[in-house]
Design an enzyme around this catalytic site. Sequence first.
Site, PDB file in Angstrom:
ATOM      1  N   ARG A   1       0.670  -1.132   0.017  1.00 31.98           N
ATOM      2  CA  ARG A   1      -0.322   0.153   0.375  1.00 31.98           C
ATOM      3  C   ARG A   1       1.232   1.317  -0.234  1.00 31.98           C
ATOM      4  O   ARG A   1       1.582   1.708   0.875  1.00 31.98           O
ATOM      5  CB  ARG A   1      -1.134  -0.415   1.453  1.00 31.98           C
ATOM      6  CG  ARG A   1      -1.921   0.795   1.527  1.00 31.98           C
ATOM      7  CD  ARG A   1      -2.647   1.302   2.654  1.00 31.98           C
ATOM      8  NE  ARG A   1      -3.245   2.669   2.798  1.00 31.98           N
ATOM      9  CZ  ARG A   1      -2.829   3.549   3.902  1.00 31.98           C
ATOM     10  NH1 ARG A   1      -2.312   2.807   4.713  1.00 31.98           N
ATOM     11  NH2 ARG A   1      -3.674   4.157   3.845  1.00 31.98           N
ATOM     12  N   HIS A  50      -3.329  10.984   1.178  1.00 33.12           N
ATOM     13  CA  HIS A  50      -2.049  10.608   2.529  1.00 33.12           C
ATOM     14  C   HIS A  50      -1.474  11.965   3.311  1.00 33.12           C
ATOM     15  O   HIS A  50      -0.526  12.208   3.259  1.00 33.12           O
ATOM     16  CB  HIS A  50      -1.347   9.580   2.432  1.00 33.12           C
ATOM     17  CG  HIS A  50      -1.396   8.724   3.965  1.00 33.12           C
ATOM     18  ND1 HIS A  50      -1.178   7.746   4.211  1.00 33.12           N
ATOM     19  CD2 HIS A  50      -0.461   9.391   4.966  1.00 33.12           C
ATOM     20  CE1 HIS A  50      -1.141   7.414   4.737  1.00 33.12           C
ATOM     21  NE2 HIS A  50      -0.527   8.045   5.756  1.00 33.12           N
ATOM     22  N   GLU A 102      -6.999   7.983   6.579  1.00 35.26           N
ATOM     23  CA  GLU A 102      -7.381   9.114   8.010  1.00 35.26           C
ATOM     24  C   GLU A 102      -7.885  10.549   8.154  1.00 35.26           C
ATOM     25  O   GLU A 102      -7.070  11.664   8.165  1.00 35.26           O
ATOM     26  CB  GLU A 102      -6.366   9.280   8.992  1.00 35.26           C
ATOM     27  CG  GLU A 102      -5.513   8.049   9.233  1.00 35.26           C
ATOM     28  CD  GLU A 102      -4.686   7.731  10.064  1.00 35.26           C
ATOM     29  OE1 GLU A 102      -3.669   8.375  10.247  1.00 35.26           O
ATOM     30  OE2 GLU A 102      -3.404   6.670  10.377  1.00 35.26           O
ATOM     31  N   ASN A 138      -7.028   1.220  10.554  1.00 35.15           N
ATOM     32  CA  ASN A 138      -5.524   1.613  10.691  1.00 35.15           C
ATOM     33  C   ASN A 138      -5.800   2.206  12.536  1.00 35.15           C
ATOM     34  O   ASN A 138      -6.738   2.802  12.989  1.00 35.15           O
ATOM     35  CB  ASN A 138      -5.378   3.209  10.620  1.00 35.15           C
ATOM     36  CG  ASN A 138      -4.847   3.311   8.925  1.00 35.15           C
ATOM     37  OD1 ASN A 138      -5.246   1.848   8.268  1.00 35.15           O
ATOM     38  ND2 ASN A 138      -4.542   4.455   8.565  1.00 35.15           N
ATOM     39  N   TYR A 182      -3.945   1.212  15.995  1.00 35.64           N
ATOM     40  CA  TYR A 182      -2.768   1.584  16.630  1.00 35.64           C
ATOM     41  C   TYR A 182      -2.425   0.781  18.011  1.00 35.64           C
ATOM     42  O   TYR A 182      -1.795  -0.063  19.198  1.00 35.64           O
ATOM     43  CB  TYR A 182      -1.371   2.724  16.540  1.00 35.64           C
ATOM     44  CG  TYR A 182      -1.457   2.380  15.215  1.00 35.64           C
ATOM     45  CD1 TYR A 182       0.184   1.792  15.162  1.00 35.64           C
ATOM     46  CD2 TYR A 182      -1.886   3.353  14.422  1.00 35.64           C
ATOM     47  CE1 TYR A 182       0.500   2.444  13.617  1.00 35.64           C
ATOM     48  CE2 TYR A 182      -1.301   3.305  12.259  1.00 35.64           C
ATOM     49  CZ  TYR A 182      -0.303   2.903  12.681  1.00 35.64           C
ATOM     50  OH  TYR A 182       0.479   2.808  11.485  1.00 35.64           O
ATOM     51  N   GLU A 215      -3.137  -0.169   8.437  1.00 36.54           N
ATOM     52  CA  GLU A 215      -1.837  -0.158   8.960  1.00 36.54           C
ATOM     53  C   GLU A 215      -2.230  -0.968  10.398  1.00 36.54           C
ATOM     54  O   GLU A 215      -3.030  -0.576  11.004  1.00 36.54           O
ATOM     55  CB  GLU A 215      -2.043   1.600   9.092  1.00 36.54           C
ATOM     56  CG  GLU A 215      -1.056   2.049   7.327  1.00 36.54           C
ATOM     57  CD  GLU A 215      -1.288   3.456   8.690  1.00 36.54           C
ATOM     58  OE1 GLU A 215      -1.444   3.928   9.216  1.00 36.54           O
ATOM     59  OE2 GLU A 215      -1.344   4.582   7.265  1.00 36.54           O
TER      60      GLU A 215
HETATM   61  O1  IFM Z   1       3.002   7.441   9.758  1.00 37.46           O
HETATM   62  C1  IFM Z   1       1.606   7.434  10.373  1.00 37.46           C
HETATM   63  C2  IFM Z   1       0.535   7.209   9.209  1.00 37.46           C
HETATM   64  O2  IFM Z   1       1.042   8.311   8.557  1.00 37.46           O
HETATM   65  C3  IFM Z   1      -0.677   7.048   9.224  1.00 37.46           C
HETATM   66  N1  IFM Z   1      -0.971   6.466  11.161  1.00 37.46           N
HETATM   67  C4  IFM Z   1       0.156   6.504  11.291  1.00 37.46           C
HETATM   68  C5  IFM Z   1       0.884   6.295  11.202  1.00 37.46           C
HETATM   69  C6  IFM Z   1       1.546   6.180  12.278  1.00 37.46           C
HETATM   70  O3  IFM Z   1       2.277   7.277  13.060  1.00 37.46           O
END
Ligand code: IFM
Length: 448
Positions: free
Chosen positions: A77, A121, A166, A296, A298, A355
């Site tokens: 990606r 992005h 995002e 995405n 985290y 992500e």
């Molecule tokens: O690096 C970023 C990415 O560009 C977008 N999502 C989160 C990642 C980590 O912060």
Amino acid sequence: MSNKQFPTNFIWGTATSSYQIEGAWNEDGKGESIWDRFSHTPGKIQDGTTGDVACDHYHRYRDDVVLMRDLGLQAYRFSIAWPRILPNGRGQVNQKGLDFYGRLTDQLLAANITPFVTLYHWDLPQILEDQGGWPNRDSVDAFVEYADVVSRYLGDRVKHWITFNEPFVSAFLGYQYGNHAPGRKESGLALRAAHHHLVAHGESVPVIRANSAGAEVGITLNMSYQAAGSASAADVARARQADGHVNRWFLDPINGRHYPADMVNMYYQKFDESFDFILDGDFETIAVPTDFMGLNYYSRHVVRDEEATDNLPQTVFESKENRTDIDWEIYPEGLYRILNRLYFDYQIPKIYITENGASYGDGPDENGRVPDERRLSYLKQHFTAAHRAINNGVPLAGYFVWSFMDNFEWAYGYKQRFGITWVDYDTQERILKDSALWYKQVIAENGL
Ligand code: IFM
């Protein structure tokens, strides 16, 4: 499916974005982006760096694709830099910019790696920002024109498209908090910006489909798990508000639910917002049917009422120990719950984790190996959470580790390293970290 085996045809990949890796910021006719302007402004990036060179991927993409092939990656990606294609935002097309992505795509296909292209992005042409940026409704037409140019050119070879990455981060960090480009902090602007991202998404989907027969088109949202700090009614309400702010404000309208009423009331009070930027038909446009949603994920946020400031929820991370170098809590359970929610609450028919990954600074040892055990463990825990969700019936179709290589981590600069490939920024040498070698095995076995 047994013993952490993933479904047949599950896609394993990695992800990057243009500004974070390409460099070549002013080569071959590229125009200035808002991130060029922002990073060149003293004080904006924590370590004073820029993406001018980054990983020099613009010149080294062939070698990078060879590394991807060696890892057995099935998909990659990447995003397109809008100002490489349309240096003036609209109008004149820069063929050299298109050619770069054409060469990259061909190289990937020759290596049997499926390209997943993200159109936006975060590197908006600066010239469009000078005309008002995302809060200006004209940005919608500009984006659709750009999406048309790119999908016309790549549409025969690229069959997986992500309109936006995002939109929450792009709109709120760019126009409300100001810690991302373009760095504006004007009350209410982020809501307008966010709305125009969503309308631009909705308007561009049919255009991309028309240019790219049989393609899958979707959008990627960042979602974090919002947990109440206690069972008190006040904390629970704050957590719900945080969820509305980060998650539902985007998730609801793309799934045909319009904006969530509790948040409309909240923003109305906070920003004195009249919502005059919503035009007739916008919600139908935004809810355009798509083929998948990108997630995405985290971390989680823990929300306490007493920590709210300015009537906005503040998020804190619960445990101090269980964090990555960027200070984000490791909470794989949140991934499991969000995946379930996307399917059971929103009936999303196909999901890709576009992500997921961890920032750790572990570098090469005396033998030139990069033993990033903590990243490997983070990934293993999250793959396991994803596998549990699949067992519940969640239609998860693929997983993209963030990131293929260390890169420019926005306002943090190069201090944070998310890559499974080490990058020496002085020499541009790449070294596959232990997590990458482990990932290679996961891919080969399609499971843990
Ligand atoms: O690096 C970023 C990415 O560009 C977008 N999502 C989160 C990642 C980590 O912060």
